[in-house]
Design a protein around this motif. Sequence first.
Motif, PDB file in Angstrom:
ATOM      1  N   ALA A   1      16.211   1.961  -8.101  1.00 47.94           N
ATOM      2  CA  ALA A   1      16.873   0.670  -8.295  1.00 47.94           C
ATOM      3  C   ALA A   1      17.272   0.477  -9.755  1.00 47.94           C
ATOM      4  O   ALA A   1      18.364  -0.019 -10.063  1.00 47.94           O
ATOM      5  CB  ALA A   1      15.954  -0.461  -7.838  1.00 47.94           C
ATOM      6  N   LEU A   2      16.399   0.885 -10.661  1.00 48.01           N
ATOM      7  CA  LEU A   2      16.690   0.745 -12.088  1.00 48.01           C
ATOM      8  C   LEU A   2      17.776   1.709 -12.555  1.00 48.01           C
ATOM      9  O   LEU A   2      18.471   1.435 -13.540  1.00 48.01           O
ATOM     10  CB  LEU A   2      15.416   0.985 -12.904  1.00 48.01           C
ATOM     11  N   ASP A   3      17.937   2.816 -11.863  1.00 50.71           N
ATOM     12  CA  ASP A   3      18.881   3.855 -12.289  1.00 50.71           C
ATOM     13  C   ASP A   3      20.280   3.679 -11.705  1.00 50.71           C
ATOM     14  O   ASP A   3      21.104   4.606 -11.782  1.00 50.71           O
ATOM     15  CB  ASP A   3      18.343   5.241 -11.900  1.00 50.71           C
ATOM     16  N   GLN A   4      20.583   2.529 -11.125  1.00 49.79           N
ATOM     17  CA  GLN A   4      21.929   2.305 -10.591  1.00 49.79           C
ATOM     18  C   GLN A   4      22.957   2.380 -11.715  1.00 49.79           C
ATOM     19  O   GLN A   4      22.706   1.942 -12.836  1.00 49.79           O
ATOM     20  CB  GLN A   4      22.005   0.949  -9.907  1.00 49.79           C
ATOM     21  N   ASP A   5      24.136   2.938 -11.410  1.00 51.26           N
ATOM     22  CA  ASP A   5      25.172   3.076 -12.433  1.00 51.26           C
ATOM     23  C   ASP A   5      26.004   1.802 -12.587  1.00 51.26           C
ATOM     24  O   ASP A   5      27.053   1.810 -13.233  1.00 51.26           O
ATOM     25  CB  ASP A   5      26.065   4.289 -12.159  1.00 51.26           C
ATOM     26  N   TYR A   6      25.546   0.721 -12.001  1.00 51.79           N
ATOM     27  CA  TYR A   6      26.165  -0.595 -12.132  1.00 51.79           C
ATOM     28  C   TYR A   6      25.235  -1.452 -12.988  1.00 51.79           C
ATOM     29  O   TYR A   6      24.022  -1.511 -12.752  1.00 51.79           O
ATOM     30  CB  TYR A   6      26.359  -1.208 -10.745  1.00 51.79           C
ATOM     31  N   ALA A   7      25.787  -2.132 -13.978  1.00 54.56           N
ATOM     32  CA  ALA A   7      24.950  -2.753 -15.013  1.00 54.56           C
ATOM     33  C   ALA A   7      24.239  -4.026 -14.558  1.00 54.56           C
ATOM     34  O   ALA A   7      23.094  -4.277 -14.945  1.00 54.56           O
ATOM     35  CB  ALA A   7      25.802  -3.055 -16.250  1.00 54.56           C
ATOM     36  N   LYS A   8      24.891  -4.829 -13.732  1.00 51.34           N
ATOM     37  CA  LYS A   8      24.362  -6.169 -13.449  1.00 51.34           C
ATOM     38  C   LYS A   8      23.441  -6.168 -12.222  1.00 51.34           C
ATOM     39  O   LYS A   8      23.707  -6.793 -11.196  1.00 51.34           O
ATOM     40  CB  LYS A   8      25.497  -7.164 -13.269  1.00 51.34           C
ATOM     41  N   VAL A   9      22.344  -5.432 -12.330  1.00 44.93           N
ATOM     42  CA  VAL A   9      21.372  -5.327 -11.248  1.00 44.93           C
ATOM     43  C   VAL A   9      20.025  -5.846 -11.736  1.00 44.93           C
ATOM     44  O   VAL A   9      19.537  -5.418 -12.786  1.00 44.93           O
ATOM     45  CB  VAL A   9      21.214  -3.872 -10.758  1.00 44.93           C
TER      46      VAL A   9
ATOM     47  N   ASN B   1       0.801  -1.230   0.000  1.00 44.56           N
ATOM     48  CA  ASN B   1       0.000   0.000   0.000  1.00 44.56           C
ATOM     49  C   ASN B   1       0.832   1.277   0.000  1.00 44.56           C
ATOM     50  O   ASN B   1       0.460   2.283   0.618  1.00 44.56           O
ATOM     51  CB  ASN B   1      -0.971   0.015   1.193  1.00 44.56           C
ATOM     52  N   TYR B   2       1.960   1.252  -0.713  1.00 42.51           N
ATOM     53  CA  TYR B   2       2.800   2.437  -0.850  1.00 42.51           C
ATOM     54  C   TYR B   2       2.844   2.902  -2.309  1.00 42.51           C
ATOM     55  O   TYR B   2       3.897   3.327  -2.799  1.00 42.51           O
ATOM     56  CB  TYR B   2       4.218   2.156  -0.343  1.00 42.51           C
ATOM     57  N   ALA B   3       1.724   2.824  -2.981  1.00 46.85           N
ATOM     58  CA  ALA B   3       1.694   3.204  -4.394  1.00 46.85           C
ATOM     59  C   ALA B   3       2.240   4.612  -4.609  1.00 46.85           C
ATOM     60  O   ALA B   3       2.912   4.883  -5.613  1.00 46.85           O
ATOM     61  CB  ALA B   3       0.269   3.100  -4.940  1.00 46.85           C
ATOM     62  N   ARG B   4       1.977   5.503  -3.663  1.00 50.74           N
ATOM     63  CA  ARG B   4       2.401   6.902  -3.841  1.00 50.74           C
ATOM     64  C   ARG B   4       3.916   7.069  -3.764  1.00 50.74           C
ATOM     65  O   ARG B   4       4.448   8.080  -4.229  1.00 50.74           O
ATOM     66  CB  ARG B   4       1.706   7.799  -2.812  1.00 50.74           C
ATOM     67  N   PHE B   5       4.622   6.100  -3.191  1.00 50.35           N
ATOM     68  CA  PHE B   5       6.070   6.163  -3.079  1.00 50.35           C
ATOM     69  C   PHE B   5       6.784   5.183  -4.007  1.00 50.35           C
ATOM     70  O   PHE B   5       7.990   5.314  -4.241  1.00 50.35           O
ATOM     71  CB  PHE B   5       6.512   5.828  -1.645  1.00 50.35           C
ATOM     72  N   LEU B   6       6.073   4.195  -4.511  1.00 54.30           N
ATOM     73  CA  LEU B   6       6.697   3.030  -5.128  1.00 54.30           C
ATOM     74  C   LEU B   6       7.534   3.357  -6.354  1.00 54.30           C
ATOM     75  O   LEU B   6       8.621   2.793  -6.539  1.00 54.30           O
ATOM     76  CB  LEU B   6       5.610   2.000  -5.478  1.00 54.30           C
ATOM     77  N   SER B   7       7.043   4.248  -7.217  1.00 55.55           N
ATOM     78  CA  SER B   7       7.797   4.587  -8.435  1.00 55.55           C
ATOM     79  C   SER B   7       9.181   5.127  -8.104  1.00 55.55           C
ATOM     80  O   SER B   7      10.161   4.817  -8.798  1.00 55.55           O
ATOM     81  CB  SER B   7       7.025   5.600  -9.283  1.00 55.55           C
ATOM     82  N   ARG B   8       9.269   5.942  -7.062  1.00 54.40           N
ATOM     83  CA  ARG B   8      10.565   6.510  -6.680  1.00 54.40           C
ATOM     84  C   ARG B   8      11.533   5.397  -6.287  1.00 54.40           C
ATOM     85  O   ARG B   8      12.719   5.429  -6.648  1.00 54.40           O
ATOM     86  CB  ARG B   8      10.366   7.489  -5.515  1.00 54.40           C
ATOM     87  N   ALA B   9      11.043   4.413  -5.559  1.00 53.11           N
ATOM     88  CA  ALA B   9      11.897   3.300  -5.146  1.00 53.11           C
ATOM     89  C   ALA B   9      12.339   2.470  -6.349  1.00 53.11           C
ATOM     90  O   ALA B   9      13.526   2.132  -6.489  1.00 53.11           O
ATOM     91  CB  ALA B   9      11.156   2.421  -4.141  1.00 53.11           C
ATOM     92  N   ILE B  10      11.395   2.130  -7.218  1.00 62.28           N
ATOM     93  CA  ILE B  10      11.726   1.312  -8.392  1.00 62.28           C
ATOM     94  C   ILE B  10      12.689   2.055  -9.307  1.00 62.28           C
ATOM     95  O   ILE B  10      13.688   1.487  -9.773  1.00 62.28           O
ATOM     96  CB  ILE B  10      10.448   0.910  -9.156  1.00 62.28           C
ATOM     97  N   ASP B  11      12.411   3.316  -9.568  1.00 60.45           N
ATOM     98  CA  ASP B  11      13.299   4.099 -10.442  1.00 60.45           C
ATOM     99  C   ASP B  11      14.712   4.153  -9.868  1.00 60.45           C
ATOM    100  O   ASP B  11      15.702   4.065 -10.607  1.00 60.45           O
ATOM    101  CB  ASP B  11      12.760   5.522 -10.612  1.00 60.45           C
TER     102      ASP B  11
END
Length: 354
Positions: free
Chosen positions: A30-38, A18-28
């Motif tokens: 994680a996806l935006d890490q400058d290390y490729a193998k994530v 139930n954190y839909a209002r925060f979830l995109s920030r968390a996912i982004d």
Amino acid sequence: MHSIRDHLPVSIIIANYNYARFLSRAIDSALDQDYAKVEVIVVDDASTDGSAEVIASYGGRIKARLREENGGHAAAFNTGFAASRGAIVLFLDADDYLYPAAVSELLAQWSDDTAQMQFRLHLVDEDLRVKDIFPPPEVPFDSGDVTPQLARRARYQTTVTSGLAFARSALDVIMPVPEAEFRQGADGYLVTLAPLYGKVTSLEACLGAYRMHGSNHSVFAEKLGQRARWRVEHDFHRLHALNEQAADVGLSVSPKANLRDPVHLEERLASLCVDGGRHPVAADSRLGLAAHGAVASMQMNVSLRRRAMLAAWFVSVGLLPRRMAQAVLSWKLVASSRPAFLTRISRTIRHAMG
């Protein structure tokens, strides 16, 4: 020359309810890490808000695991870990987020004998404004082999879920997290047992943000007694898990471990003082707990002034009339309850002792 660590696969597991209002920030983050193998795994624990739609919008960029029944923190961790493949695993609460270099910075310090890495987080409000650092910089992390601290007091200085990374080799031994006992606070189970299988490495850098808001489990100031009672029982569950696992590695845990832990004793005093009728340890007395707390305070790994102040706090809670003791407890454990002048004094003392 590239290190072998440059090729380690890393899993970031985001646990959401139930954190839909925060979830995109968390996912982004994680996806935006400058290390490729994530790889990014998002576990939704049967949310009733718009979380499923947020998760679906990422398509194949993430591994989505949608639980049909709400199982709590431990169930979400177990579901995510079962889907993960990384040699290093981070668990990220859905209301928090990582900075882009988080993974690459922790990999730069990772060694073969690391079981757990911990780092500081910026404490931010709902508008992402940095308010502080967690844990505070003047509180030193415990590092290296922390099993002596675990054996003696069942705790060492660590941090919360989003400031932790674990070696898969350690998690393979201790997972799954017991779901009934750790429905909340599953990170407490992990940080208690993972160091039995390697060293703890601590970074002083802030590699992410820990968001404070009204619905955090750790924020229910109006229910101080309920919070304290939950934390006391959580510590008992951690100690039980530690005792079971310690035998496998030849570690002997003190039967008085909780009574040597100032953090546990603070909450145990609060539970007894604020809501004694539902306190889980019938034999406890305020004076007895305060005496244990004062002794334990003087053995902490902090400055002498800080140790002395905490010891004096325990003594005052043990000796003051109950109503005054409740106020002193609340002022320490719930920042929002402090009178303004005490908040100013606290900041001044903190900086002086930092």
